[in-house]
Design an enzyme around this catalytic site. Structure first.
Site, PDB file in Angstrom:
ATOM      1  N   LEU A 149       0.816  -1.224   0.000  1.00 30.44           N
ATOM      2  CA  LEU A 149       0.000   0.000   0.000  1.00 30.44           C
ATOM      3  C   LEU A 149       0.849   1.273   0.000  1.00 30.44           C
ATOM      4  O   LEU A 149       1.981   1.283   0.499  1.00 30.44           O
ATOM      5  CB  LEU A 149      -0.970   0.018   1.186  1.00 30.44           C
ATOM      6  CG  LEU A 149      -0.444  -0.031   2.626  1.00 30.44           C
ATOM      7  CD1 LEU A 149       0.029   1.331   3.088  1.00 30.44           C
ATOM      8  CD2 LEU A 149      -1.558  -0.517   3.542  1.00 30.44           C
ATOM      9  N   LYS A 215       8.859  -7.613  -2.211  1.00 28.24           N
ATOM     10  CA  LYS A 215       8.583  -6.251  -1.738  1.00 28.24           C
ATOM     11  C   LYS A 215       9.792  -5.337  -1.941  1.00 28.24           C
ATOM     12  O   LYS A 215       9.674  -4.230  -2.467  1.00 28.24           O
ATOM     13  CB  LYS A 215       8.173  -6.298  -0.261  1.00 28.24           C
ATOM     14  CG  LYS A 215       7.937  -4.945   0.386  1.00 28.24           C
ATOM     15  CD  LYS A 215       6.759  -4.223  -0.246  1.00 28.24           C
ATOM     16  CE  LYS A 215       6.662  -2.779   0.177  1.00 28.24           C
ATOM     17  NZ  LYS A 215       6.168  -2.573   1.503  1.00 28.24           N
ATOM     18  N   CYS A 271       9.343   4.638   3.439  1.00 26.51           N
ATOM     19  CA  CYS A 271       9.541   3.339   2.770  1.00 26.51           C
ATOM     20  C   CYS A 271      10.680   3.331   1.758  1.00 26.51           C
ATOM     21  O   CYS A 271      11.715   2.710   1.999  1.00 26.51           O
ATOM     22  CB  CYS A 271       8.243   2.903   2.106  1.00 26.51           C
ATOM     23  SG  CYS A 271       6.983   2.513   3.331  1.00 26.51           S
ATOM     24  N   LYS A 274      14.472   3.971   2.968  1.00 25.86           N
ATOM     25  CA  LYS A 274      15.054   2.955   3.874  1.00 25.86           C
ATOM     26  C   LYS A 274      15.049   1.581   3.218  1.00 25.86           C
ATOM     27  O   LYS A 274      15.927   0.762   3.466  1.00 25.86           O
ATOM     28  CB  LYS A 274      14.354   2.949   5.226  1.00 25.86           C
ATOM     29  CG  LYS A 274      12.917   2.486   5.219  1.00 25.86           C
ATOM     30  CD  LYS A 274      12.660   1.264   6.064  1.00 25.86           C
ATOM     31  CE  LYS A 274      11.185   0.932   6.056  1.00 25.86           C
ATOM     32  NZ  LYS A 274      10.855  -0.450   6.127  1.00 25.86           N
TER      33      LYS A 274
END
Ligand code: UDX
Length: 468
Positions: A149, A215, A271, A274
């Site tokens: 998301l 991811k 997000c 990092k």
């Protein structure tokens, strides 16, 4: 199903509310009792469009609860781990301490037959390490179900995701029984996401390592696209081309696609920065130098955009911003959020303040967070008040209300009509027609100023390359 969601930040609060909206009975658990109190009243502790409505709906049906005690997880059949995995304070690695602490705290409350499923972004190999925390509970299946998301559209992204990924022991082959039906943890997750699967959302089952990497790889690819177009923006400034037109034309090729090809101040937030650094650390630990170096370049190009923006501001102020009244439009790392983690806008504001500018920052939602973190900057809620008397305006976060500013009106408020549109969203010709001197990043406006015309293609190395 009875479900617990452990960690109620940007990820967990949205996940808990969307699972309740799908018909499950959900308890959200967090160690921060102030956050739990707020969520229990139906108010998100951060700005996320549509989330308050979903919380209120879940609370009113009685299916959604929040608690500061892990004991509240005891009845759940599935536990989702949604705690933060921030960058370590001392390296590029992800800090997994919250994840291990939350899992250890959960162990005493794991009922027979319960499953544990992680959603946080983690380095490859984490699930195997986490298994050791559950060493005394070999009966408990452990899975990884990464979340994709985006803040600002998190509710929609959770209710209508692009895909579901399940990382399970043994991978895809082990997810089916002899009759070809999903079994084990795959069947449990299918039951959790039944409304989404029924709506045709694709679901991929894979081994732990693949699920963990999907991811990181997806975020690395998005970051690569943004840094690629930002590198092109520097080339455009040097050559007189326009990166917006370049990106549009490139994006019309379906093999490339136009999304994440918008040049400007670059990416920030909790997000992408990092995650690409953690990806570097993972690659380095696995001796895959190409990925480590690649992500290093992507990171450096991204940070160089902030430096370029400061340089343009200096140039527009005649070489120095010292004593200049500078108004910064935007503090959040992107529009539609109040998140200021690694915000490019605040980074630039801070750099300008350090150079002696009198910086005023405004933002529709993020000022309380920004003021708490950066007491050295001046924050003003009203855009009109923030613009009054400015020598230079910088648009650094492209909230709709800044995109819609009317050049002539803004011109009446400022002292000098000089604008840096670091998100390349304003119509430069309209602003110029209203007497503004406007500069973007790679939009051809440099050629209308002083810089690009004096440059030639053989000019000195780019700032992005110099940065590392
Ligand atoms: C990102 C991923 O998109 C999401 O899938 C993952 O789960 C978490 O990280 P988020 O951090 O919410 O989500 O932000 P996103 O909307 O992806 O934007 C990231 C940054 O890139 C923002 O700072 C944005 O301003 C910038 N960006 C985005 C660009 O500079 N140009 C673009 O073309 C797109």
């Amino acid at each position: 199903m009875k479900i617990s969601v452990i960690g109620c930040g940007y990820l967990g609060a949205v996940h808990a509310a969307t699972l309740a909206a799908m018909g499950h009975t959900v308890v959200g658990i967090d160690v921060d009792s102030a956050k739990i109190d707020q969520l229990s009243r139906g108010t998100a502790p951060f700005y996320e469009p549509g989330l308050d409505e979903l919380l209120v709906e879940g609370l009113s049906t009685g299916r959604l609860h929040f608690s500061a005690s892990m004991a509240a997880a005891a009845e759940a059949e599935v536990h989702f781990l949604c705690v933060g995995t921030p960058q370590s304070k001392t390296s590029n690695d992800a800090d997994l301490s919250y994840l291990f602490a939350a899992t250890a705290a959960l162990v005493p409350y794991l009922a027979e037959g319960a499953a544990v499923v992680g959603k946080s972004t983690v380095p490859v190999g984490t699930v195997m390490l986490l298994r050791s925390v559950l060493a005394d509970r070999k009966d408990v299946p452990l899975g990884w179900n990464p979340e994709f998301l985006r803040q600002g559209t998190a509710v929609k992204d959770s209710l209508v995701p692009d895909r579901l990924v399940y990382g399970v022991a043994g991978g895809r082959d082990a997810s089916l029984d002899a009759t070809g039906h999903a079994h084990g943890l795959t069947a449990v997750l299918d039951a959790v996401y039944e409304p989404l699967l029924r709506a045709g959302i694709p679901r991929l089952v894979c081994a732990y390592a693949t699920a963990e990497l999907i991811k990181s790889a997806a975020n690395a690819y998005l970051a690569t696209k943004i840094s690629f177009i930002n590198a092109m923006s520097e080339l455009c400034d040097a050559s007189g081309a326009d990166v917006t037109e370049l990106g549009e034309a490139m994006g019309l090729d379906p093999r490339i696609g136009g999304r994440y090809l918008h040049a400007g101040l670059g990416f920030g937030g909790g997000c992408l920065p990092k995650d690409i650094r953690s990806f570097r650390a993972q690659a380095a630990a696995l001796d895959v130098d190409s990925v480590d170096q690649w992500m290093g370049v992507v990171d450096a190009i991204n940070l160089a955009q902030r430096h370029r923006t400061v340089e343009i501001a200096r140039e527009l102020c005649g070489g120095s911003v010292r004593g200049q009244a500078v108004t910064v439009l935007g503090a959040a790392f992107k529009p539609d959020t109040d998140d200021i983690r690694d915000s490019p806008a605040l980074d630039v504001a801070l750099q300008l303040a350090t150079l002696g500018a009198q910086v005023t920052v405004t933002d529709p939602k993020a000022l309380p967070n920004a003021a708490m973190r950066y007491p050295q900057l001046r924050f003003v809620q009203s855009t009109d008040v923030a613009l009054a008397g400015a020598d230079l305006v910088l648009l650094l976060t492209e909230w709709d209300e800044y995109r819609q500013l009317v050049p002539a009106d803004v011109g009446l408020k400022v002292r000098r009509r000089t604008m840096v549109d670091a998100r390349n969203v304003l119509h430069a010709a309209e602003w110029e027609a209203a007497g503004w001197h406007i500069r973007g990043l790679g939009t051809g406006t440099a050629g209308r100023g002083t810089l690009a015309r004096e440059r030639t293609l053989g000019a000195p190395a780019s700032s992005a390359v110099r940065a590392f």
